[in-house]
Write a protein that holds these residues in place. Structure first.
Motif, mmCIF file in Angstrom:
data_model
loop_
_atom_site.group_PDB
_atom_site.id
_atom_site.type_symbol
_atom_site.label_atom_id
_atom_site.label_comp_id
_atom_site.label_asym_id
_atom_site.label_seq_id
_atom_site.Cartn_x
_atom_site.Cartn_y
_atom_site.Cartn_z
ATOM 1 N N LYS A 1 2.205 1.738 -3.794
ATOM 2 C CA LYS A 1 1.236 2.191 -4.798
ATOM 3 C C LYS A 1 1.220 3.705 -4.970
ATOM 4 N N TYR B 1 -0.766 -8.210 -7.394
ATOM 5 C CA TYR B 1 -1.145 -6.882 -7.888
ATOM 6 C C TYR B 1 -0.582 -6.648 -9.288
ATOM 7 N N ARG B 2 0.618 -7.126 -9.500
ATOM 8 C CA ARG B 2 1.251 -6.976 -10.814
ATOM 9 C C ARG B 2 0.478 -7.745 -11.878
ATOM 10 N N ASP C 1 0.824 -1.214 0.000
ATOM 11 C CA ASP C 1 0.000 0.000 0.000
ATOM 12 C C ASP C 1 0.858 1.263 0.000
ATOM 13 N N GLY D 1 2.029 5.987 -8.229
ATOM 14 C CA GLY D 1 1.044 6.965 -8.669
ATOM 15 C C GLY D 1 1.642 8.351 -8.825
ATOM 16 N N LEU E 1 6.152 -1.077 -12.823
ATOM 17 C CA LEU E 1 5.765 -2.275 -12.071
ATOM 18 C C LEU E 1 5.794 -3.518 -12.949
#
Length: 455
Positions: free
Chosen positions: A181, A242-243, A178, A185, A207
């Motif tokens: 990210k 997540y990737r 978290d 961003g 990523l």
């Protein structure tokens, strides 16, 4: 009459030439004087300009010049605190006899730092977006009760780029992801141009390029969350999941790939720092020694534990580790300036022709427990003689060291730690620090495991 006229003309011509020569010399003198006056004028003008203010702030545009912004950024790069940037610039100007028409406030300096971070993100995007095989390094540290995580990416040319350093709520894998990210961003926000006309940011591209991860140490614990009823995943597993969710938006024709091809496309290699293996060995060894001492003594107190006054200083540690820690405080340079006896101890060893091998307990932390075990076992006879007969036990620290260095059980522990340092951890450390590929350690680790299992 003609001859007389010619003579008069010659006489007049000579007179005019003499006058012309004098005038030319006077003209040269005047020109030289003008040059000297010009130099003096330039010098005086420079003095006038030095007194004038340096214009670093445009009041019309309401902006500072690029040179001042660059100066502020360079000062922060030199580890000048943000609050001290403006005072440093002012003092340097005062040293040179110059003043500024305006200097930035602390809030403005913060904005300069934001611009520096934005420029750094653009460089990261420019350099790393085209790299298809990168490695993500993560490392956490604690300071004043706060947890901070750093994220570094290296490309296939071994160039390292710090993409972010952020504070985390805790060290869990979910919190680590978290925290990553928003960093990705921010990079996407500072590089708003789309990559190859696709609808995703640069952060997603970075990523997707990550093929390997490297963390400080491999966690061996999984925490069960009773409220949410799930076993928490490691950061590497969460990152890979997540990737995989963003790969369909980045990889061309991803949906047309077979399941095996998609698995290969999303696969990541997870590596862990070899030096932190030494920390794990030290933790396990200390726990083993503590358990052995507890079972061997069966509730009996020995050494400084027999003294009620000294026992109140004891921590939840083995007696062997306590001997190492107190010996370091007593005999290591700069460890305990109030109660330690470094200088008398060094003089004592010099007279014996010996060198002091006892180090600060915080120094060289990866292998410190084993190095200190080696040093204390080497010096234990000298420690006893020094504290008993030469210097004397003049405070509680000296008394604790004197009592514990006489216990065979504790000395056996220091000897065991010293042997581990000599035959296992120190050679392993030297191998780890050698420039080589990480997979080259597989053979050494296999040999070490076989050796430990046999003996």
């Amino acid at each position: 009459s003609t001859e007389i006229s010619m003579q008069a003309l010659r006489s007049r011509n000579d007179k005019l030439e003499n006058e012309n020569r004098v005038i030319n010399e006077q003209l040269k003198n005047i020109q030289l004087e003008c040059e000297q006056n010009s130099i003096s004028n330039d010098y005086l003008q420079d003095l006038v300009n030095d007194v004038a203010e340096i214009n670093v702030y445009d009041k019309v545009e309401n902006v500072y010049c690029n040179e001042l912004v660059q100066c502020a950024i360079n000062l922060t790069n030199l580890k000048v605190a943000t609050k001290n940037v403006t005072p440093v610039i002012r003092e340097v100007g005062s040293l040179c006899g110059r003043k500024f028409n305006s200097l930035p406030s602390r809030t403005t300096v913060y904005k300069f730092i934001d611009r520096k971070i934005s420029i750094g993100h653009k460089q990261i995007a420019k350099e790393l977006a085209p790299s298809k095989h990168t490695t993500l390094y993560t490392d956490d540290t604690r300071k004043y009760g706060h947890t901070y995580e750093s994220y570094i990416i290296t490309d296939d040319k071994k160039n390292s780029y710090l993409i972010g350093l952020r504070e985390m709520l805790n060290k869990s894998g979910a919190c680590t992801l978290d925290t990553l990210k928003p960093i990705l961003g921010d990079i996407s926000h500072h590089c708003k141009t789309l990559i190859e006309r696709k609808e995703f940011g640069v952060g997603f591209q970075l990523l997707s390029n990550i093929k390997n991860t490297m963390s400080d140490r491999a966690s061996t614990e999984k925490h069960f969350n009773e409220l949410l009823q799930y076993t928490e995943k490691h950061f590497n597993e969460l990152l890979q999941d997540y990737r995989n969710t963003i790969l369909p938006n980045i990889v061309d024709n991803y949906d047309n790939l077979t399941e095996d091809e998609q698995t290969i496309c999303g696969q990541m290699n997870n590596f862990f720092c070899g030096l932190h293996l030494l920390v794990g060995i030290a933790d396990v060894t200390e726990a083993s020694i503590k358990s052995f001492e507890s079972n061997f003594l069966d509730g009996k107190d020995i050494g400084s534990a027999c003294n009620t006054h000294l026992k109140k200083y004891h921590k939840s540690e083995s007696g062997c580790l306590r001997l190492l820690r107190t010996s370091s405080k007593c005999f290591a340079k700069g460890e305990d300036e109030r109660n330690g006896v470094y200088l008398p101890w060094r003089t004592y060893l010099t007279e014996k022709g010996e060198k002091n091998f006892i180090l600060r307990f915080k120094h060289n932390r990866f292998n410190m427990v084993f190095l200190m075990g080696q040093a204390v076992y080497y010096h234990y006879e000298s420690i006893y003689d020094f504290c008993k007969n030469v210097h004397g036990a003049k405070n509680d620290l000296h008394k604790a060291v004197l009592l514990d260095c006489q216990e065979i059980l504790y000395l056996a522990g220091t000897k065991a730690l010293g042997l581990i340092s000599k035959f296992i951890t120190s050679p392993l450390w030297r191998l780890i620090e050698q420039p080589a590929h990480i997979l080259d350690m597989n053979n050494h680790i296999s040999i070490l495991l076989n050796f430990i299992e046999v003996f």
